[in-house]
Write a protein that holds these residues in place. Structure first.
Motif, PDB file in Angstrom:
ATOM      1  N   PRO A  81       0.790  -1.241   0.000  1.00  0.00           N
ATOM      2  CA  PRO A  81       0.000   0.000   0.000  1.00  0.00           C
ATOM      3  C   PRO A  81       0.826   1.296   0.000  1.00  0.00           C
ATOM      4  O   PRO A  81       0.311   2.339  -0.355  1.00  0.00           O
ATOM      5  CB  PRO A  81      -0.823  -0.099   1.280  1.00  0.00           C
ATOM      6  CG  PRO A  81      -0.111  -1.085   2.150  1.00  0.00           C
ATOM      7  CD  PRO A  81       0.647  -2.014   1.244  1.00  0.00           C
ATOM      8  N   HIS A  82       2.117   1.245   0.400  1.00  0.00           N
ATOM      9  CA  HIS A  82       2.916   2.480   0.562  1.00  0.00           C
ATOM     10  C   HIS A  82       2.108   3.512   1.366  1.00  0.00           C
ATOM     11  O   HIS A  82       2.039   4.686   0.996  1.00  0.00           O
ATOM     12  CB  HIS A  82       3.303   3.069  -0.799  1.00  0.00           C
ATOM     13  CG  HIS A  82       4.230   2.186  -1.595  1.00  0.00           C
ATOM     14  ND1 HIS A  82       3.975   1.818  -2.888  1.00  0.00           N
ATOM     15  CD2 HIS A  82       5.418   1.617  -1.285  1.00  0.00           C
ATOM     16  CE1 HIS A  82       4.960   1.048  -3.353  1.00  0.00           C
ATOM     17  NE2 HIS A  82       5.852   0.909  -2.384  1.00  0.00           N
ATOM     18  N   ALA A  83       1.494   3.039   2.450  1.00  0.00           N
ATOM     19  CA  ALA A  83       0.526   3.846   3.203  1.00  0.00           C
ATOM     20  C   ALA A  83       1.140   5.108   3.803  1.00  0.00           C
ATOM     21  O   ALA A  83       0.473   6.142   3.901  1.00  0.00           O
ATOM     22  CB  ALA A  83      -0.093   2.995   4.308  1.00  0.00           C
ATOM     23  N   VAL A  84       2.418   5.031   4.172  1.00  0.00           N
ATOM     24  CA  VAL A  84       3.077   6.190   4.808  1.00  0.00           C
ATOM     25  C   VAL A  84       2.958   7.426   3.916  1.00  0.00           C
ATOM     26  O   VAL A  84       2.846   8.554   4.411  1.00  0.00           O
ATOM     27  CB  VAL A  84       4.574   5.864   5.070  1.00  0.00           C
ATOM     28  CG1 VAL A  84       5.307   7.060   5.635  1.00  0.00           C
ATOM     29  CG2 VAL A  84       4.696   4.676   6.003  1.00  0.00           C
ATOM     30  N   LEU A  85       2.955   7.214   2.606  1.00  0.00           N
ATOM     31  CA  LEU A  85       2.930   8.334   1.661  1.00  0.00           C
ATOM     32  C   LEU A  85       1.591   9.068   1.668  1.00  0.00           C
ATOM     33  O   LEU A  85       1.495  10.187   1.194  1.00  0.00           O
ATOM     34  CB  LEU A  85       3.267   7.839   0.254  1.00  0.00           C
ATOM     35  CG  LEU A  85       4.595   7.083   0.134  1.00  0.00           C
ATOM     36  CD1 LEU A  85       4.799   6.586  -1.281  1.00  0.00           C
ATOM     37  CD2 LEU A  85       5.763   7.963   0.569  1.00  0.00           C
ATOM     38  N   ARG A  86       0.563   8.444   2.198  1.00  0.00           N
ATOM     39  CA  ARG A  86      -0.732   9.125   2.304  1.00  0.00           C
ATOM     40  C   ARG A  86      -0.941   9.672   3.720  1.00  0.00           C
ATOM     41  O   ARG A  86      -1.860  10.457   3.945  1.00  0.00           O
ATOM     42  CB  ARG A  86      -1.868   8.174   1.920  1.00  0.00           C
ATOM     43  CG  ARG A  86      -1.844   7.785   0.446  1.00  0.00           C
ATOM     44  CD  ARG A  86      -3.023   6.913   0.065  1.00  0.00           C
ATOM     45  NE  ARG A  86      -3.036   5.662   0.811  1.00  0.00           N
ATOM     46  CZ  ARG A  86      -2.309   4.590   0.493  1.00  0.00           C
ATOM     47  NH1 ARG A  86      -1.509   4.617  -0.554  1.00  0.00           N
ATOM     48  NH2 ARG A  86      -2.372   3.498   1.227  1.00  0.00           N
TER      49      ARG A  86
END
Ligand SMILES: [Zn+2]
Length: 275
Positions: A81-86
């Motif tokens: 998800p690369h969630a940190v970027l959101r």
């Protein structure tokens, strides 16, 4: 008989825009190139797909091919998800610049496995690394290379009968500025730069900045990581690359402007955020 055909692909969502009442058109960077697909109903509250088509996420897609229209996402499952970027404003701003740059330099169906890998690795580094400026300077050089716009930084692009290699970190220790000429696609030796100071598109490039950009181009990223780079050097490298990129795109990269504003407002380097 239906003429729809299903295909599977991995893809990273690099852009999303609303379509109709509840749909979204997604621009994906896939190992086969950049494509646009439509995700039906994902703006409805109860959509099961919605969580899998977030910006920056890498997902496995099953897509139905539709003649004369957007292909339709039939199934989707997030892999990374690369969630940190959101969640992190600064990291997200860097990531927006990264995907916008790709979107600007690659048209529909352009790109391939190397571009997909570069983007995936870059987004992962932007989630994890402390030094985000290093990540994007490295990315720019390699993205431009894949797009066919790699700046020539190792030999002078000026007028010479013979090849003139540029070694700003060599034993001679050249102190005069080099130049960057986007029109001729690369760097100028100090002598050539001296000769075209009146040319508006040619900008100065300090020996240190040229050496740093050469290192970014040479890679790999793992060798650059951990270097300590002075803020002034980062600022110069960013400025000259912005100049080079704007020249070739014939417009500026919007998220790059936002990124600089954000950094200015915070009064600190973007790389100093904590997770
Ligand atoms: Zn020269």
């Amino acid at each position: 008989m239906s003429n729809e055909r299903l295909y599977r692909t991995e893809g990273i969502v690099i852009r999303r825009r609303d379509q109709g009442e509840a749909d979204r058109v997604l621009t994906l960077c896939t190992p086969q190139g950049k494509i646009e697909v439509v995700a039906k109903g994902v703006r409805k509250i109860r959509s099961r797909k919605a969580g899998h088509v977030e910006l920056f996420s890498r997902s496995n897609f099953v897509v139905s091919r539709v003649p004369y229209s957007w292909d339709i996402v039939s199934q989707v499952e997030t892999v990374e998800p690369h969630a940190v970027l959101r969640e992190d404003l600064t990291r997200g701003a860097y990531a927006r610049y990264v995907v916008e740059l790709l979107d600007c330099f690659f048209a529909q169906d352009e790109g391939g496995p190397a571009l997909f890998d570069l983007l995936d690795r870059t987004l992962t580094w932007l989630c994890q690394e402390r030094d985000l400026d290093l990540v994007v300077r490295f990315y720019e050089q390699h993205l431009l290379g894949l797009a066919g716009f790699r700046p020539e930084l190792f030999r002078c692009v000026g007028e010479h009968a013979a090849l003139v290699l540029l070694s700003p970190r060599g034993a001679q220790g050249e102190r005069r500025p080099y130049g960057l000429d986007p029109a001729r696609g690369g760097a100028l030796c100090p002598k050539c730069y001296d000769g075209c100071k009146g040319v508006q598109t040619v900008v100065p490039l300090s020996p240190a900045a040229l050496g740093f950009l050469q290192e970014c181009q040479r890679g790999p990223y793992t060798r650059l990581r951990g270097q300590s780079v002075a803020p002034a050097l980062y600022a110069e490298a960013e400025r000259v690359m912005q100049h080079y990129i704007t020249y070739h795109l014939e417009h500026s990269v919007r998220s790059g402007v936002f990124l600089r504003q954000l950094r200015w407002e915070k009064g600190t380097r973007g790389s100093e955020t904590t997770l």
